[in-house]
Design a protein around this motif. Structure first.
Motif, mmCIF file in Angstrom:
data_model
loop_
_atom_site.group_PDB
_atom_site.id
_atom_site.type_symbol
_atom_site.label_atom_id
_atom_site.label_comp_id
_atom_site.label_asym_id
_atom_site.label_seq_id
_atom_site.Cartn_x
_atom_site.Cartn_y
_atom_site.Cartn_z
ATOM 1 N N PHE A 280 27.864 -21.831 -40.091
ATOM 2 C CA PHE A 280 28.165 -22.531 -41.269
ATOM 3 C C PHE A 280 28.500 -21.618 -42.742
ATOM 4 C CE2 PHE A 280 24.655 -25.370 -40.481
ATOM 5 C CZ PHE A 280 25.513 -25.605 -39.615
ATOM 6 N N THR A 281 28.846 -19.903 -42.322
ATOM 7 C CA THR A 281 28.689 -18.992 -42.724
ATOM 8 C C THR A 281 30.626 -19.012 -43.342
ATOM 9 O OG1 THR A 281 27.219 -18.230 -43.278
ATOM 10 C CG2 THR A 281 28.902 -16.987 -43.853
ATOM 11 N N VAL B 294 37.639 -19.796 -41.025
ATOM 12 C CA VAL B 294 36.577 -20.521 -39.859
ATOM 13 C C VAL B 294 36.888 -22.122 -39.186
ATOM 14 C CG1 VAL B 294 34.151 -20.999 -39.630
ATOM 15 C CG2 VAL B 294 34.816 -19.344 -41.558
ATOM 16 N N ALA B 295 36.830 -21.900 -38.434
ATOM 17 C CA ALA B 295 37.612 -23.472 -37.851
ATOM 18 C C ALA B 295 35.959 -24.261 -37.758
ATOM 19 C CB ALA B 295 37.510 -22.966 -36.782
ATOM 20 N N ILE B 296 37.009 -25.829 -37.689
ATOM 21 C CA ILE B 296 36.228 -26.724 -38.290
ATOM 22 C C ILE B 296 36.081 -27.892 -37.070
ATOM 23 C CG2 ILE B 296 35.355 -28.793 -39.506
ATOM 24 C CD1 ILE B 296 34.698 -26.146 -40.540
ATOM 25 N N THR B 297 35.632 -28.317 -36.141
ATOM 26 C CA THR B 297 35.910 -28.540 -35.008
ATOM 27 C C THR B 297 36.340 -30.226 -35.071
ATOM 28 O OG1 THR B 297 33.481 -27.122 -33.537
ATOM 29 C CG2 THR B 297 34.281 -29.598 -33.098
ATOM 30 N N SER B 298 35.587 -31.084 -36.216
ATOM 31 C CA SER B 298 35.422 -32.316 -36.349
ATOM 32 C C SER B 298 35.469 -32.147 -37.439
ATOM 33 C CB SER B 298 34.956 -33.543 -35.724
ATOM 34 O OG SER B 298 34.971 -34.458 -36.402
ATOM 35 N N GLU B 299 36.964 -32.462 -38.838
ATOM 36 C CA GLU B 299 37.703 -32.384 -39.789
ATOM 37 C C GLU B 299 36.526 -34.182 -40.243
ATOM 38 O OE1 GLU B 299 38.208 -30.638 -42.348
ATOM 39 O OE2 GLU B 299 39.364 -29.668 -41.423
ATOM 40 N N GLU B 300 36.723 -35.063 -39.707
ATOM 41 C CA GLU B 300 35.740 -36.519 -40.247
ATOM 42 C C GLU B 300 34.733 -36.602 -40.228
ATOM 43 O OE1 GLU B 300 37.349 -39.415 -37.615
ATOM 44 O OE2 GLU B 300 35.861 -40.907 -38.516
ATOM 45 N N THR C 236 20.958 -30.119 -40.353
ATOM 46 C CA THR C 236 21.456 -29.235 -39.427
ATOM 47 C C THR C 236 21.931 -29.137 -38.552
ATOM 48 O OG1 THR C 236 19.756 -27.651 -40.633
ATOM 49 C CG2 THR C 236 21.134 -27.188 -38.291
ATOM 50 N N ALA C 237 21.608 -30.547 -38.099
ATOM 51 C CA ALA C 237 22.346 -31.200 -36.533
ATOM 52 C C ALA C 237 23.352 -31.656 -36.957
ATOM 53 C CB ALA C 237 21.438 -32.188 -35.646
ATOM 54 N N GLU D 238 27.500 -29.810 -35.442
ATOM 55 C CA GLU D 238 28.128 -31.360 -34.696
ATOM 56 C C GLU D 238 29.198 -31.038 -35.096
ATOM 57 O OE1 GLU D 238 27.307 -35.478 -33.848
ATOM 58 O OE2 GLU D 238 29.239 -35.610 -32.888
ATOM 59 N N ALA D 239 29.423 -31.509 -36.682
ATOM 60 C CA ALA D 239 30.904 -31.018 -37.101
ATOM 61 C C ALA D 239 31.731 -30.562 -37.272
ATOM 62 C CB ALA D 239 30.587 -31.895 -38.580
ATOM 63 N N VAL D 240 31.076 -28.653 -37.218
ATOM 64 C CA VAL D 240 31.763 -27.417 -37.511
ATOM 65 C C VAL D 240 31.250 -27.075 -36.116
ATOM 66 C CG1 VAL D 240 30.854 -25.514 -38.552
ATOM 67 C CG2 VAL D 240 30.651 -27.483 -40.023
ATOM 68 N N THR D 241 30.842 -27.112 -35.763
ATOM 69 C CA THR D 241 30.699 -25.941 -34.716
ATOM 70 C C THR D 241 31.034 -27.119 -32.802
ATOM 71 O OG1 THR D 241 28.165 -26.227 -33.525
ATOM 72 C CG2 THR D 241 28.934 -24.870 -35.147
#
Lengths: 624, 95
Positions: A68-69, A210-216, A517-518, A522-525
């Motif tokens: 998340f950094t 840093v990319a985000i997997t799901s913006e929503e 954290t979970a 999911e959202a970020v990675t």
């Protein structure tokens, strides 16, 4: 395949032959260890052989932020630095915040692994994918703040972030730290590991994101976290303006603010001189880490005596203890000066203060004399002697040459029965909380894989009264094994692997950190975890670190306290009469090992436990 | 009998000092002590201790007698003794 959070790239730098290369971060490692200390300990265990000299070229240093950094997830700009500790011989992990961790991610790296030893003093710069080796002749010997500025000037880029060592790290002080801005990778002597590699500094500049997997999902998860922070009864209302010094008042009231090398807890309680009101009288501003809306760090200016005009970021609670109550110095301006000086010299303020307190007790008992100290009157409360000794420790002058390797090594050299006054566990000096009045906090000191490290399993139930996962009697012995396992595993994954600020865990997420954290993972990675699986990552990392220590020869006998805690009850204050007897410790350890699924007789993880955690190869290596 | 009350941070400000003393009748419970304190410090103290409009303690406000949390004695019904020191602790953070 990585879709966010991770770049999937690790930078490996070999100082011996001045090479660097890009490596893939295997997805399996990211999934099983998340990041930060998880990555660090995985690489340390796999690549640093048993018996390696912590100050030799075969030791490694792993700088690893979390997934998340560098995103806009609040309070996640943190980074773990991992290596074998020269102070303890065990796993050494220390974390720092600020801006360097985010910058490392912007440069495109999930971690940097430093190995080998440069032929002569060197610093390296990393600009995105480009790595350069620089001659450090011109900056070797500098204090840490000057060093950072000189490197920024050299690169003609004031936005470069620098992490470096000071004179203490260059001289291989085993309590040397690494400094990043005005923040420290403080404990376990990792600054000496950098020094042993002739590495003065690392500069980082990144231009990526840093990319985000799901913006929503990201928007939802981030909003939930911000909401929890906003609803905290203490985070913005009290902690943000006050910072950690409020814990001086709290631990003073609880009778657990350690004093005078742990001889006067509950008796010497200088809250008026060192507590929050006094701290506020010196406060001139505050600092934030990258993307932190809290800003708990307080800037303070000394006002009186020879210290007037000295500015520091801090002192934080632990430093108020180490340079204040521990040394009997009830003079805030002296503590401010010592905090600043320790940062500039690159000395861990905690271990340095505790070691000075140890020397003061030896002096008062006649074990050290004026002849030993070079004329320094090392009595409790002598602030000027404390400041002078700090400098001597960093430069290995006089008695400082002995003390600069911490209490364990110093006691061995001094002899004369001084060992029983050396307040450390596994060689790491004790933090501020006198655990005779907070038993789970104590069990964590005894069992943490880094030694006496409050951050590995902070018992917020006992210190702050937070009833999560259940309400806890701080004086009780029973139930503390199970609680300590919970504290260590949850904190490990939340703060050390996902590199979220520990203060957010305590103030806003005590009951929901694994869910948080979970959701963020999911959202970020895009990696899916249940909260239980998140917690299991913490357990896995704690087991792997324990395995590293066992391989180095640590046994159940090392999970203990200095005798003073087990034989001398507290004499005054709200914890009067409390101690942790040897029988109490045995009871707690038996419960702890059993709850961990370890052999209660030896404290060694069982093959079944390691296999369950996906660490079967570790069981093989340990010969289980 | 005499009871010493030690408080910190925001609660200390309301009470006017870290340490205050109260004289209460024999047999006074923690609940009775708090009621007596509200009589003295009234509306300025109440929001620091109780949920709005109720006599329920705010979560995380800690009460201790001689260092022991009241939940592990007899809760709000714990009977005080002469010379007892009551710790009244708001939530803190950091460390």
């Amino acid at each position: 395949m990585y879709t966010g959070g991770y770049s999937g790239k690790i930078l490996r730098v070999n100082l011996t032959d001045k090479t660097s290369k890009e490596e893939k971060l295997p997805l399996e490692i990211a999934t099983n260890f998340i990041g930060g200390a998880g990555l660090g300990i995985k690489y340390l265990f796999d690549e640093v052989k048993p018996g390696t000299d912590a100050l030799g070229p075969e030791n490694k240093l792993i700088f690893a932020p979390g997934p998340f950094t560098g995103t806009s997830i609040p309070c996640a700009s943190r980074m773990a630095v991992t290596g074998k500790s020269p102070l303890t011989g065990a796993v050494g992990v220390a974390l720092t915040g600020g801006y360097f961790p985010a910058e490392l991610k912007f440069a495109g790296w999930d971690a940097i692994i430093i190995e080998g030893k440069a032929e002569k003093p060197t610093w390296i710069s990393v600009k995105d994918g480009a790595v350069r080796f620089h001659d450090a002749a011109g900056i070797w010997g500098t204090m840490t703040f000057d060093c950072q500025q000189m490197i920024k000037d050299n690169l003609k880029d004031q936005n470069t972030r620098v992490i470096c060592i000071g004179p203490a790290g260059e001289r291989l002080s085993k309590i040397a730290c690494i400094i990043n801005e005005r923040r420290a990778v403080g404990r376990k002597g990792l600054g000496a590991v950098m020094g042993s590699k002739n590495l003065k500094a690392i500069a980082v500049r990144g231009t990526g994101t840093v990319a985000i997997t799901s913006e929503e999902k990201y928007k939802t998860a981030r909003s939930e976290m911000l909401k929890a922070m906003k609803e905290s009864p203490v985070l913005y209302s009290a902690f943000s303006p006050a910072g950690t010094p409020m814990v001086v008042d709290l631990t003073g009231a609880l009778g657990i603010l350690s004093a005078k090398n742990w001889t006067a807890t509950g008796e010497f309680v200088p809250v008026e001189e060192l507590g929050l009101d006094a701290q506020n009288s010196r406060k001139i501003g505050k600092e934030h880490c990258y993307d932190c809306p809290v800003g708990c760090s307080q800037m303070k200016l000394a006002k009186t005596g020879p210290y007037a005009g000295i500015l520091t970021e801090g002192p934080e609670f632990e430093t108020i203890y180490s340079f204040g109550t521990e040394t009997g110095v009830a003079n805030l301006d002296a503590v401010i000066a010592a905090d600043r000086l320790a940062d500039e010299l690159g000395l861990d303020s905690m271990s340095a203060g505790v070691t000075i307190g140890f020397a003061m007790e030896l002096f008062e008992k006649g074990i050290l004399t004026l002849a030993d100290t070079g004329g320094l009157e090392l009595k409790f409360g002598n602030d000027q002697a404390m400041i002078a000794l700090l400098r001597m420790m960093a430069y290995r002058e006089g008695i400082g040459d002995i003390l600069t390797d911490g209490t364990k090594a110093a006691a061995k050299k001094i002899g004369k029965g001084s060992e029983k006054y050396a307040m450390n566990i596994k060689g790491l000096e004790l933090p501020a909380y006198d655990v005779r009045g907070a038993k789970a906090h104590g069990l964590n000191y005894a069992t943490a894989y880094t030694g006496a490290d409050h951050n590995k399993g902070y018992a917020f139930q006992e210190i702050f009264g937070i009833p999560v996962p259940w309400e806890v009697d701080r004086f009780a012995i029973e139930g503390k094994g199970k609680l300590t396992k919970w504290n260590q595993d949850v904190r490990c994954v939340t703060c050390d692997c996902a590199t979220m600020c520990a203060f957010i865990l305590d103030t806003a997420l005590p009951a929901t950190s694994t869910q948080n954290t979970a959701a963020l993972m999911e959202a970020v990675t895009g990696l899916i975890f249940t909260p239980d699986e998140v917690q299991k990552v913490g357990e896995r990392v704690n087991n792997l670190a324990k395995a590293f220590n066992i391989r180095e020869g640590f046994t159940r006998a090392d999970d203990t306290f200095p005798d003073r805690l087990m034989t001398e009850p507290l004499k005054d204050g709200a914890s009067k009469g409390q101690l942790i007897s040897k029988e109490d410790l045995k009871t707690m350890l038996d419960e702890y090992y059993t709850d961990r699924g370890w052999n209660p007789e030896t404290g060694v993880p069982t093959r079944a436990k390691l296999t369950d955690l996906g660490l079967g190869y570790v069981a093989d290596l340990l010969g289980l | 009998m005499k009871i010493k009350i030690h408080s910190i941070l925001g609660l200390k400000e309301v009470l006017g000092g870290r340490d205050v003393e109260m004289i209460v009748p024999d047999g006074t419970t923690v609940s009775g002590l708090l009621a007596g304190m509200i009589e003295i410090w009234g509306d300025s103290l109440s929001p620091h201790l109780f949920k709005p409009g109720s006599d329920q303690l705010l979560p995380y406000v800690r009460l201790m007698i001689n260092g022991q949390t009241i939940q592990f004695i007899n809760g709000m019904e714990t009977v005080l003794n002469d010379g007892d020191e009551v710790l009244l602790l708001p939530l803190a953070a950091g460390g």
